[in-house]
Design an enzyme around this catalytic site. Sequence first.
Site, PDB file in Angstrom:
ATOM      1  N   GLY A 131     -11.306 -14.469  18.224  1.00  0.00           N
ATOM      2  CA  GLY A 131     -10.340 -14.319  17.144  1.00  0.00           C
ATOM      3  C   GLY A 131     -11.004 -13.725  15.921  1.00  0.00           C
ATOM      4  O   GLY A 131     -12.134 -13.249  15.982  1.00  0.00           O
ATOM      5  N   GLY A 132     -10.303 -13.778  14.836  1.00  0.00           N
ATOM      6  CA  GLY A 132     -10.815 -13.208  13.609  1.00  0.00           C
ATOM      7  C   GLY A 132     -12.013 -13.942  13.055  1.00  0.00           C
ATOM      8  O   GLY A 132     -12.806 -13.389  12.293  1.00  0.00           O
ATOM      9  N   PHE A 133     -12.185 -15.183  13.439  1.00  0.00           N
ATOM     10  CA  PHE A 133     -13.285 -15.974  12.877  1.00  0.00           C
ATOM     11  C   PHE A 133     -14.494 -16.044  13.800  1.00  0.00           C
ATOM     12  O   PHE A 133     -15.589 -16.331  13.373  1.00  0.00           O
ATOM     13  CB  PHE A 133     -12.824 -17.397  12.589  1.00  0.00           C
ATOM     14  CG  PHE A 133     -11.700 -17.457  11.598  1.00  0.00           C
ATOM     15  CD1 PHE A 133     -11.962 -17.392  10.237  1.00  0.00           C
ATOM     16  CD2 PHE A 133     -10.397 -17.577  12.025  1.00  0.00           C
ATOM     17  CE1 PHE A 133     -10.921 -17.437   9.336  1.00  0.00           C
ATOM     18  CE2 PHE A 133      -9.359 -17.629  11.116  1.00  0.00           C
ATOM     19  CZ  PHE A 133      -9.615 -17.552   9.764  1.00  0.00           C
ATOM     20  N   ARG A 169     -15.748 -16.758  18.217  1.00  0.00           N
ATOM     21  CA  ARG A 169     -15.400 -16.977  19.613  1.00  0.00           C
ATOM     22  C   ARG A 169     -14.978 -18.418  19.864  1.00  0.00           C
ATOM     23  O   ARG A 169     -15.425 -19.324  19.171  1.00  0.00           O
ATOM     24  CB  ARG A 169     -16.603 -16.687  20.509  1.00  0.00           C
ATOM     25  CG  ARG A 169     -16.931 -15.238  20.564  1.00  0.00           C
ATOM     26  CD  ARG A 169     -18.392 -15.024  20.875  1.00  0.00           C
ATOM     27  NE  ARG A 169     -18.784 -13.665  20.505  1.00  0.00           N
ATOM     28  CZ  ARG A 169     -18.675 -12.619  21.317  1.00  0.00           C
ATOM     29  NH1 ARG A 169     -18.245 -12.765  22.541  1.00  0.00           N
ATOM     30  NH2 ARG A 169     -19.019 -11.427  20.914  1.00  0.00           N
ATOM     31  N   VAL A 170     -14.150 -18.589  20.871  1.00  0.00           N
ATOM     32  CA  VAL A 170     -13.708 -19.925  21.263  1.00  0.00           C
ATOM     33  C   VAL A 170     -14.146 -20.169  22.708  1.00  0.00           C
ATOM     34  O   VAL A 170     -13.929 -19.319  23.574  1.00  0.00           O
ATOM     35  CB  VAL A 170     -12.176 -20.063  21.145  1.00  0.00           C
ATOM     36  CG1 VAL A 170     -11.731 -21.465  21.514  1.00  0.00           C
ATOM     37  CG2 VAL A 170     -11.718 -19.718  19.732  1.00  0.00           C
ATOM     38  N   LYS A 183     -14.831 -23.824  18.732  1.00  0.00           N
ATOM     39  CA  LYS A 183     -14.668 -22.570  17.998  1.00  0.00           C
ATOM     40  C   LYS A 183     -15.908 -22.335  17.160  1.00  0.00           C
ATOM     41  O   LYS A 183     -16.269 -23.169  16.338  1.00  0.00           O
ATOM     42  CB  LYS A 183     -13.425 -22.675  17.124  1.00  0.00           C
ATOM     43  CG  LYS A 183     -13.079 -21.398  16.418  1.00  0.00           C
ATOM     44  CD  LYS A 183     -11.638 -21.449  15.924  1.00  0.00           C
ATOM     45  CE  LYS A 183     -11.274 -20.148  15.273  1.00  0.00           C
ATOM     46  NZ  LYS A 183      -9.847 -19.890  15.359  1.00  0.00           N
ATOM     47  N   ASP A 187      -2.479 -19.563   8.344  1.00  0.00           N
ATOM     48  CA  ASP A 187      -2.627 -18.570   9.413  1.00  0.00           C
ATOM     49  C   ASP A 187      -1.662 -18.854  10.566  1.00  0.00           C
ATOM     50  O   ASP A 187      -2.064 -18.937  11.725  1.00  0.00           O
ATOM     51  CB  ASP A 187      -4.080 -18.529   9.904  1.00  0.00           C
ATOM     52  CG  ASP A 187      -4.397 -17.240  10.661  1.00  0.00           C
ATOM     53  OD1 ASP A 187      -3.551 -16.319  10.648  1.00  0.00           O
ATOM     54  OD2 ASP A 187      -5.480 -17.164  11.257  1.00  0.00           O
TER      55      ASP A 187
HETATM   56  N1  LIG Z   1      -7.680 -25.527  21.465  1.00  0.00           N
HETATM   57  C1  LIG Z   1      -7.600 -24.503  22.284  1.00  0.00           C
HETATM   58  N2  LIG Z   1      -7.342 -24.690  23.591  1.00  0.00           N
HETATM   59  C2  LIG Z   1      -7.246 -23.629  24.426  1.00  0.00           C
HETATM   60  N3  LIG Z   1      -7.395 -22.371  24.074  1.00  0.00           N
HETATM   61  C3  LIG Z   1      -7.678 -22.096  22.792  1.00  0.00           C
HETATM   62  C4  LIG Z   1      -7.801 -23.141  21.829  1.00  0.00           C
HETATM   63  N4  LIG Z   1      -8.062 -22.574  20.649  1.00  0.00           N
HETATM   64  C5  LIG Z   1      -8.118 -21.244  20.843  1.00  0.00           C
HETATM   65  N5  LIG Z   1      -7.869 -20.951  22.127  1.00  0.00           N
HETATM   66  C6  LIG Z   1      -7.850 -19.625  22.741  1.00  0.00           C
HETATM   67  O1  LIG Z   1      -8.845 -18.825  22.140  1.00  0.00           O
HETATM   68  C7  LIG Z   1      -8.293 -17.622  21.651  1.00  0.00           C
HETATM   69  C8  LIG Z   1      -8.995 -17.226  20.374  1.00  0.00           C
HETATM   70  O2  LIG Z   1      -8.686 -18.128  19.383  1.00  0.00           O
HETATM   71  P1  LIG Z   1      -8.963 -17.851  17.864  1.00  0.00           P
HETATM   72  O3  LIG Z   1      -8.325 -18.928  17.076  1.00  0.00           O
HETATM   73  O4  LIG Z   1     -10.420 -17.632  17.681  1.00  0.00           O
HETATM   74  O5  LIG Z   1      -8.294 -16.461  17.634  1.00  0.00           O
HETATM   75  P2  LIG Z   1      -6.847 -16.140  17.162  1.00  0.00           P
HETATM   76  O6  LIG Z   1      -6.011 -17.362  17.192  1.00  0.00           O
HETATM   77  O7  LIG Z   1      -6.369 -14.973  17.956  1.00  0.00           O
HETATM   78  O8  LIG Z   1      -7.048 -15.637  15.676  1.00  0.00           O
HETATM   79  P3  LIG Z   1      -7.463 -16.526  14.418  1.00  0.00           P
HETATM   80  O9  LIG Z   1      -8.925 -16.365  14.333  1.00  0.00           O
HETATM   81  O10 LIG Z   1      -6.751 -15.872  13.277  1.00  0.00           O
HETATM   82  O11 LIG Z   1      -7.031 -17.909  14.668  1.00  0.00           O
HETATM   83  C9  LIG Z   1      -6.826 -17.930  21.447  1.00  0.00           C
HETATM   84  O12 LIG Z   1      -6.051 -16.780  21.630  1.00  0.00           O
HETATM   85  C10 LIG Z   1      -6.534 -18.942  22.522  1.00  0.00           C
HETATM   86  O13 LIG Z   1      -6.120 -18.300  23.708  1.00  0.00           O
HETATM   87 MG   LIG Z   2      -6.568 -19.136  16.479  1.00  0.00          MG
END
Ligand SMILES: Nc1ncnc2c1ncn2[C@@H]1O[C@H](COP(=O)(O)OP(=O)(O)OP(=O)(O)O)[C@@H](O)[C@H]1O
Ligand SMILES: [Mg+2]
Length: 678
Positions: free
Chosen positions: A373-375, A377-378, A393, A490
Amino acid sequence: MTGRKYVSRSFLLLLYRVFLHLSAAAGLADDGEFLYNGFFAGAVLTRYGTARIMPDGLLMLTNGMVEQRGNAFYPVPVRLRRESPSPSPSPSVRSFSTSFVFGIQTTDAQDLGDHGMVLVIVPKSNLSAGLPSSYMGLFNSSGSAGNNHLFAIELDTKQNIDSGDMDNNHVGININDGLAFGDEAKAGYYDDQSGQFRNLTLISGKAMQVWVDYDGDTTQINVTIAPLGMKKPTRPLLSPRHDLSTAIDNESYIGFSSSTGTLGMQHYVLGWSFGVDKPAPAIDVARLPKLPVENTSGSSQSNKTMVIALPLVSVVLLLFIVACVTLVIRRKRYNNVELREDWEVEYGPHRIPYKDLCEATEWFKNKNMLGVGGFGRVYKGVLPKSHLEVAVKKVSHESRQGMKEFIAEVASIGRLRHRNIVQLLGYCRLKDELLLVYDYMPNGSLDRYLYSHDDKLFLSWDQRFTIIKGIASGLLYLHEEWEKIVVHRDIKSSNVLLDNEMNARLGDFGLSKLYNHGSTELQTTIIAGTLGYLAPEITRTGKASPLSDVFSFGVFLLEVTTGRKPVEQSIGGGINMLVDVIFEHFGRDSLLDAVDPRLQGKYNINETNLVLKLGLLCSHPLADLRPSMRQVVQYLDGQSPLPELMPSHTSFSMLSMAQRSLSSMGSISQFSSLSGGR
Ligand SMILES: Nc1ncnc2c1ncn2[C@@H]1O[C@H](COP(=O)(O)OP(=O)(O)OP(=O)(O)O)[C@@H](O)[C@H]1O
Ligand SMILES: [Mg+2]
Ligand SMILES: *[C@@H]1O[C@H](CO)[C@@H](O)[C@H](O)[C@H]1NC(C)=O
Ligand SMILES: *[C@@H]1O[C@H](CO)[C@@H](O)[C@H](O)[C@H]1NC(C)=O
Ligand SMILES: *[C@@H]1O[C@H](CO)[C@@H](O)[C@H](O)[C@H]1NC(C)=O
Ligand SMILES: *[C@@H]1O[C@H](CO)[C@@H](O)[C@H](O)[C@H]1NC(C)=O
Ligand SMILES: *[C@@H]1O[C@H](CO)[C@@H](O)[C@H](O)[C@H]1NC(C)=O
Ligand SMILES: *[C@@H]1O[C@H](CO)[C@@H](O)[C@H](O)[C@H]1NC(C)=O
């Protein structure tokens, strides 16, 4: 050369050899015969290359390495020619018979064969001169045809196209170095009972017995092969007639030769017998040594597996040790990497050791990555002690300014509990990274469902409406129902996650705050949020409020109902704001035309109308005209009627202009490209 090695062996052995030479030479003239039931103490063979007599009585010709050759010969010459060749053109080679037990093992995983092995009878002169070249460890295929005096029975496990081999598993007869006699047959035997042909696999790793019988009067050569332990089949595999007088000199050496090319193979001889003018003595199968790793109860498959598995196991063991060492070093490093300060003590329960997170995510392996995501990796992980599935995250941050306040907030957010928000379990702080640990949501984020072309990821209107109401209720909790006001900042479909019951949960709240914390000057305020969801006042003041969340929520409502992204590239190259598009539909009284075509008309008209109008109301450019989340929930539940929507065109145009000017500054996808410096 290895030949020298032999010469330099102990004097005793030399004496013994001379003795053997004399006695055997004499003996073989009359009743020449020998029998090796295994090559135990006292067995003397003339060896070249890799050939070795193993302590367990095996004669190993090749050791499994590539590009090797091994030769082993009976140490004294055999006299195979008649004493006084008659002047008539009658054949001059005596009858002889030899039998041996062999085993071929391959170290190749695909069970491909390499050059095989041969039983040869060669003239003395060429033995002492050293064996000329590579083919079968004896001669090369391009050698001048017919010049080499040689008789060979080959067990060929490699198809040599040049020499016209039939396949990679055959038995052949070679006379001199002409390989084109055509005397070859697929390895196998004729069953005595049924008379049927049964094939054998030479490289199966199983021991097999070969019999070679030559009749000096009829010049018939019988070659028979059978699995070890079987009585010699009566019908030979090969039974051609060839006068061997051109091939066999009056003083010849008999022995084995084998070679490997690019594939490692092991060739073994377990027993051997020979007789002139009489059948070769019977080999006593019970007394033979065992092939290495041969397991009488196990199949050849398991033998092969062992051959492959043993080196593998040792490699794995080595890797394991290396891994252990790195682990210890890493464990030491955890303490250097992980930051802990005194003020963090009070957030103790929410601080998760870095070690645990590393273990949970298998050291942040790519295969465990859920998304970027913008911040940052997850990653998906399973916490070591609790076995809880989590999403970790990794948020990179460049300054530690405001970190204390931020952590304080994270810790307090950790106390939030609602069925429509993703539980924050804790955090871990590194030098320039913050790790936030959330409950894992098995069904992923909503954007996946909205924009996928996969029919499995389809959400019906009822499911969408439930998600909308759930998120509204979660946001109301953040804004009004908790002890503090929490601004999400957000809201968007990728931050709406679905738990195992397809219940919608809002994630990532307050995170964007990390990026405008501590910035006092307006110019340096980093705009956080995602374009298309951003309330116009944020682009002006940089200040987030519950009402800017309502704006994003409005865009989210339009997104879920229409299945369209908040910002779309227009055909002309510009951008279309979803809010504008829906507003135009509203003006033309054609709102329902905007509903997601994937729903194929299967939706509640009143509900979609309500949601689209509410979406427009929430995303009103003027914050004061937006409803609060409490009102939104009431509208959605039908507890109060939606006010008549009459926004002026100009306000919406203003909004579009603000967003457009922002997008011209950079990427329209994520704020991160605007945050600079990262
Ligand atoms: N708690 C969670 N359980 C399962 N999948 C998750 C979880 N949190 C995030 N994800 C997955 O990881 C991906 C990336 O999340 P992330 O929050 O870093 O990016 P984003 O939501 O696209 O943008 P932002 O950084 O603005 O939140 C998400 O699209 C989602 O599919
Ligand atoms: Mg997110
Ligand atoms: C020995 O081998 C060479 C080729 O390497 C050959 O020219 C020669 O004829 C052989 N000698 C005998 C006696 O066969
Ligand atoms: C074959 O052997 C001869 C001599 O023994 C040698 O001159 C020739 O180069 C060899 N050919 C190949 C292909 O190895
Ligand atoms: C024998 O050969 C036939 C045909 O070539 C093949 O189908 C069969 O699997 C072989 N059997 C063995 C035991 O190799
Ligand atoms: C070869 O086999 C045939 C058929 O079994 C037999 O008649 C013949 O005597 C055999 N010859 C030798 C030399 O063993
Ligand atoms: C081999 O036999 C031939 C003829 O019988 C004889 O001339 C020759 O000397 C013999 N060679 C050896 C090495 O015994
Ligand atoms: C052979 O395999 C069996 C099990 O498959 C095992 O119990 C036995 O010890 C093995 N024997 C040898 C000699 O490896």
